[in-house]
Design an enzyme around this catalytic site. Structure first.
Site, PDB file in Angstrom:
ATOM      1  CD  GLU A 128       6.516  -2.036   3.363  1.00 23.20           C
ATOM      2  OE1 GLU A 128       6.443  -1.618   2.180  1.00 23.20           O
ATOM      3  OE2 GLU A 128       5.724  -1.740   4.247  1.00 23.20           O
ATOM      4  CB  CYS A 151       3.577  -0.673   0.104  1.00 23.19           C
ATOM      5  SG  CYS A 151       4.257   0.919   0.589  1.00 23.19           S
TER       6      CYS A 151
END
Length: 467
Positions: A234, A268
């Site tokens: 990720e 993020c």
């Protein structure tokens, strides 16, 4: 980067730690291998009892660990408490559902009879020792969303946390130990980034998961690929936030502010690129800018603070360079764009709104990890889609519209791991989380996440056995 607790609100180094030596790393790898041999045979009920105990302890201690997180990386104290509570919830979610999520699957007899089988089963079995390389921005949540499903699946974990959150990293190992997980089931490795490759190459480590920068992801994936080991990545994100004329503009603006400055803008999945239809562009910009100006920047331990410091001096410098590059190429800073004048210590940066952003600017392609919003004006849904997809990243996205044809367009064509309509992107135990393009691959959370580190095993029977 030294392994140290450095308060980003003051720049003061509070504590430093020595990295583990080769002998200590070797001992932990042996402990992990031995722990897996035992943990993999425990029943789901036994694993769930341990994980629920960890959740109880975390809930009891959320105020204390929140202060540790805020001290180490600067998130507002209220957000730190919420993060701890979210982790306890996720632990309980997996404790309650892991057995169902990993239940044996039985293909219909008619579907496998031409294979010669009298019956067949698909079973999910744990892989072994999983190395987790985790970031500082959500220092509890990023770890727990790996650890809870991995431990419930029968795996064991080795945590290499970011070097600026060592106290949080050590707390996590202690938490699982006090909950009753046997020695070796979950261990923290206080090591620098140079130790990741030899640990990942070690035959006792079966797989790796990483949340972090694109560069870190490439490095880990390269080593794991060379060793033929499973990885989940990720990585970065530069999420699109589309606002169309049919949107509830008041809600869209209010959510946009939260979506951009959550965790001091260091997320993020924080919305970063605001793509606004021309019919509502002026009003959106005016209201969005006014709301960003009203945010309180200051001490993250103060309950009234909206935006605390960036986690590191280097992080602030990187953000400043992106803003300076954008302005030098024609962007307009409607607010912010500088360090707060009233704060003479710490790594603070004002909430910033940039308009007139173009593809000539670095910020159009690079992730702005801090409270800086880029706003684009578009003529229609197709142009909004084109701008949204003109990014190397594809983690998540938002779209504000009440038009069903636009909902279908964005559902079908937005290049992202998630599309959140008329609300803010968030991670939740029941929903798969992950991205496409340079935002990584694989999924965390939900049933998809718990199965990532399982051996999906086919059991084929040519004849029935006696009971």
């Amino acid at each position: 980067m030294p392994i140290a607790t450095v308060n980003p609100a003051t720049g003061e180094t509070l504590e430093t730690f020595d990295a583990l030596g080769p002998d200590e790393i070797e001992r932990k790898l042996d402990l992990a291998r031995a722990a897996f041999g035992r943990h993999r045979t425990r029943s789901f009920d036994e694993r769930a009892a341990l994980l629920n105990r960890a959740a109880d302890l975390l809930a009891e201690e959320q105020h204390d660990i929140a202060r540790v997180m805020t001290t180490e990386m600067g998130k507002p104290i209220g957000a730190a408490r919420a993060e701890a509570a979210k982790c306890a919830k996720a632990m309980r979610w997996y404790a309650a559902r892991a057995e169902e999520l990993l239940a044996d699957e039985h293909p219909a007899a008619g579907d496998v009879e031409d294979s010669g089988a009298v019956r067949a089963t698909v079973r999910y079995r744990p892989l072994g020792v999983v190395l987790a390389v985790m970031p500082w921005n959500f220092p509890l949540w990023q770890v727990v969303r790996f650890a809870a499903p991995a431990l419930m699946a029968g795996n064991v974990g080795l945590l290499k946390h970011a070097s600026n959150v060592p106290r949080t990293a050590l707390y996590l190992e202690d938490l699982f130990t006090r909950a009753g997980f046997p020695e070796g089931c979950f261990q923290t490795l206080l090591v620098g980034s140079d130790a990741i490759e030899p640990v990942l190459r070690d035959s006792r480590v079966a797989a790796a998961t990483l949340t972090g920068s694109e560069g870190a992801g490439r490095a880990v994936a390269s080593v794991a690929g060379d060793e033929v080991k499973k990885t989940v990545l990720e990585l970065g994100g530069s999420d699109a936030y589309i606002v169309m004329p049919s949107a509830d503009l008041g809600r869209a603006v209010g959510t946009a502010v939260t979506a951009r400055v959550q965790n001091n803008g260091q997320s993020c999945i924080a919305a970063k690129r605001f793509i606004v239809h021309t019919d509502v562009y002026d009003e959106f910009c005016d209201r969005f800018t006014a709301a960003m100006k009203e945010l309180t920047v200051g001490d993250p331990m103060d309950e009234s603070t909206d935006v605390g410091p960036l986690a590191s001096e280097r992080g602030r410098a990187d953000l400043e360079e992106l803003v300076e590059d954008a302005v030098s190429h024609g962007a307009t800073a409607r607010c912010g764009g500088r360090r707060p004048a009233h704060l003479d210590r710490g790594w603070y940066y004002e909430p910033t709104v940039l308009t007139d952003v173009s593809d000539r600017m670095r910020i159009h392609r690079e992730e702005a990890f801090g409270p800086v919003a880029s706003v684009y004006q578009v003529a229609d849904a197709n142009q909004a889609l084109a701008v949204a997809n003109d990014s190397p990243f594809g983690l998540s996205s938002n779209a504000w519209t009440r038009d069903e044809s636009e909902v279908e367009l964005f559902s079908r064509d937005l290049e992202a791991g998630g599309v959140f309509f008329n609300g803010m992107t968030a991670s939740h135990p029941a929903l798969p989380f992950g991205g496409v393009k340079r935002s990584g691959y694989g999924r965390e959370l939900s049933g998809h996440g718990i199965r990532e580190f399982c051996n999906v095993t086919t059991l084929w029977h040519g004849e029935e056995t006696e009971k």
